[in-house]
Design an enzyme around this catalytic site. Structure first.
Site, PDB file in Angstrom:
ATOM      1  N   LYS A 102      11.314  69.220  45.340  1.00 41.63           N
ATOM      2  CA  LYS A 102      12.650  68.868  45.821  1.00 41.63           C
ATOM      3  C   LYS A 102      13.434  70.150  46.104  1.00 41.63           C
ATOM      4  CE  LYS A 102      16.724  66.069  44.607  1.00 41.63           C
ATOM      5  NZ  LYS A 102      17.353  65.174  43.605  1.00 41.63           N
ATOM      6  N   SER A 177      18.603  60.507  45.046  1.00 34.77           N
ATOM      7  CA  SER A 177      18.645  61.579  46.008  1.00 34.77           C
ATOM      8  C   SER A 177      17.299  62.260  46.241  1.00 34.77           C
ATOM      9  CB  SER A 177      19.669  62.636  45.554  1.00 34.77           C
ATOM     10  OG  SER A 177      19.245  63.252  44.351  1.00 34.77           O
ATOM     11  N   SER A 201      18.273  59.590  40.359  1.00 33.26           N
ATOM     12  CA  SER A 201      17.680  60.162  41.570  1.00 33.26           C
ATOM     13  C   SER A 201      16.170  60.351  41.564  1.00 33.26           C
ATOM     14  CB  SER A 201      18.332  61.503  41.880  1.00 33.26           C
ATOM     15  OG  SER A 201      19.526  61.275  42.569  1.00 33.26           O
TER      16      SER A 201
END
Ligand code: GLN
Length: 513
Positions: A102, A177, A201
């Site tokens: 990420k 997210s 997330s």
């Protein structure tokens, strides 16, 4: 949907488990280079449609893969040709395994954007501890994956670089997210990934993309090098296609770190030894507060179906109450926005990141922040600054902290009677792109079942438990007491085994066509 490609050699490389792939690597049947190349081809082939990756580091990945091949060759030579894969240390299982990071975790020499214009050209001088541990374990980082700007969002639509799409239905969001992290793993563009979870997330996109996501106990994984959103809630967590893969990655990244004062002392938690113990005698707590108004029928049915299957395996259910759960949403948004307003003050155009020139320093600050941040980030900074202002601080921030304690106590009381709580991850399956962007409150409600876990600092995993009638994945959330990662993963593994007939064989069409 099941895809004949999964039976081909390419499919076996793209959809193998960590242990399957590492056995083949250590036996010398495949090379890490071939494995990395297969993944780079898959990214090349389908990522134009999915847009999971913001940065692909092909050369770096191939260099890491060659290093892994040398490491394996050395060991094979030392052991006279054959390495007994059962004798490998858990972390040696990651040698040569391709993964996606990420874009919220700092990677030395590799651009780290946080999904924001503010950091579009930011190249960190150091790597996050979790990344460094995977580097040392010999894993191969393929690139950096998309996310909502500064991890604020539930759909990936807040990325400054355009949304990621859900591999199961390209018209839908992957969740956020960590949407790029979940989509990449679901689509065979990485074997596993790292995400971060401040309010859901990791778990939400895992659920929407049909993969497994673990949010560890606060302090279990170092936050060093994780770009801060809300520091009292943020945790780094693994996303993978199986509970076992998730457990392997968790053991590799967890454990104390002198660079993070909030990382928990003590030995690295072990979760693999107990993974297959099943659920006989395990008490599953069901709180009616998680199954009320707003929960869609397919999600309710899939979650209750998983509970019924666990009962057949010998688990028992107990009803527990979470009387303060209804306040989790406002409490979370006050605390997370307050912390964000403070954490994001560092983006001022002075030290790093974007700088928009102005006539004086104040003009430079405000022009930089106006240009660098997207709408949602600005909304959070304004909400947080308001909640922390003189005159409002006690009414909002202090009060939210008090209710946070009440929520934590609800969990403590529930865990006196139950070993884990079983809940939905999100009220619905993945929604359509654009459907909720103009309605922040509705977007915030997507996380209604995951936020409280972060407020209480607990570990929780999202594991696939079924599909909706339109073929979209559904996850179930297993929540445990602090540092009970072994227990939540053990129950998640039992869910995975119990629903395998409905879930295990399915792959997104885009990934296997
Ligand atoms: N959707 C939640 C938020 O926007 C949670 C995000 C997260 O866990 N990083 O704050």
């Amino acid at each position: 949907m099941t895809g004949a490609v999964a039976m081909t050699e390419e499919g076996a490389l793209l959809f193998g488990s960590i242990e399957q792939l590492s056995e083949r690597l250590w036996r010398g049947e495949i090379s890490a280079r071939e494995l990395a190349e297969a993944h780079l081809r898959q990214i090349e082939r389908i990522d134009g449609e999915i847009h999971a990756y913001l940065t692909v580091v092909a050369e770096r990945a191939l260099a890491q893969a060659e290093e892994a091949d040398r490491r394996i060759a050395r060991r094979r030579q030392e052991e006279g040709g054959a390495v007994d894969v059962r004798r490998l240390e858990p972390s040696e299982r990651l040698v040569g395994i391709p993964w996606a990071c990420k874009d919220v975790l700092c990677t030395e020499g590799v651009r780290t954007t946080c999904g924001s214009r503010m950091l579009e050209h930011f190249v960190p001088p150091y790597s996050a501890t979790a990344v460094r541990r995977l580097d040392e374990a010999g894993a191969v980082m393929l690139g950096k994956v998309n996310m909502d700007e500064f991890a604020m969002g539930s759909s990936n639509e807040n990325s400054a670089f355009g949304p990621t799409r859900n591999p199961w239905d390209l018209a839908r969001v992957p969740g956020g997210s960590s949407g790029g992290s979940a989509a990449a793993v679901a689509a065979g563009e990485a074997v596993f990934s790292l995400g971060s979870d401040t309010g859901g997330s990791v778990r939400l996109p895992a659920s929407y993309c049909g993969v497994v996501g673990l949010k560890p106990t606060y302090g279990a994984v170092s936050r060093y090098g994780l770009v801060a959103y809300a520091s009292s809630l943020d945790q780094v967590g693994p996303i993978a296609r199986s509970v076992r893969d998730c457990a392997i990655v968790f053991e590799a990244i967890a454990g104390p770190d002198p660079m993070d004062a909030t990382s928990a002392p003590g030995p690295v938690p072990e979760v693999l030894p107990t993974l297959e113990l099943g659920v006989k005698g395990v008490r599953l707590g069901i709180a009616p507060e998680y199954f009320g108004e707003g929960l869609s029928a397919p999600v309710r049915e899939a979650v209750m179906g998983a509970v019924a299957r666990l009962e057949r395996e010998g688990a028992t259910t107990v009803e527990v109450r979470m009387p303060h759960l209804e306040y989790a949403l406002p409490v979370y948004y006050i605390i997370s926005s307050s912390e964000a307003s403070s954490n994001l003050a560092r983006y001022d155009g002075v030290r790093y990141g974007l700088r928009e020139p102005g006539d004086d320093v104040v003009a430079m600050f405000s022009r930089t922040r106006r240009a660098g941040f997207g709408d949602e980030v600005k909304r959070r900074i304004m909400l947080g600054t308001y909640a922390l202002s003189t005159g409002y601080y006690d009414a909002f921030y202090v009060k939210a902290q008090k209710v946070r304690t009440l929520i934590r106590r609800d969990f403590e009381q529930a865990f006196e009677r139950a070993d884990v709580l079983v809940t939905p991850v999100s009220p619905s399956v993945a929604f359509r792109l654009g459907e909720r962007v103009d309605d922040p409150l509705r977007m915030y409600l997507t996380d209604i079942y995951t936020l409280s876990v972060n407020l209480a600092g607990l570990p929780a995993v999202s594991v696939p438990c079924g599909f909706s009638p339109e073929g979209l994945p559904i996850g179930v959330q297993i929540i445990g007491p602090a540092f009970a990662e072994a227990r939540v993963l053990q129950v998640a593994r039992a869910v995975e085994a119990a629903v395998a007939d409905q879930v295990a064989h399915r792959r997104p069409a885009v990934a296997v066509r």
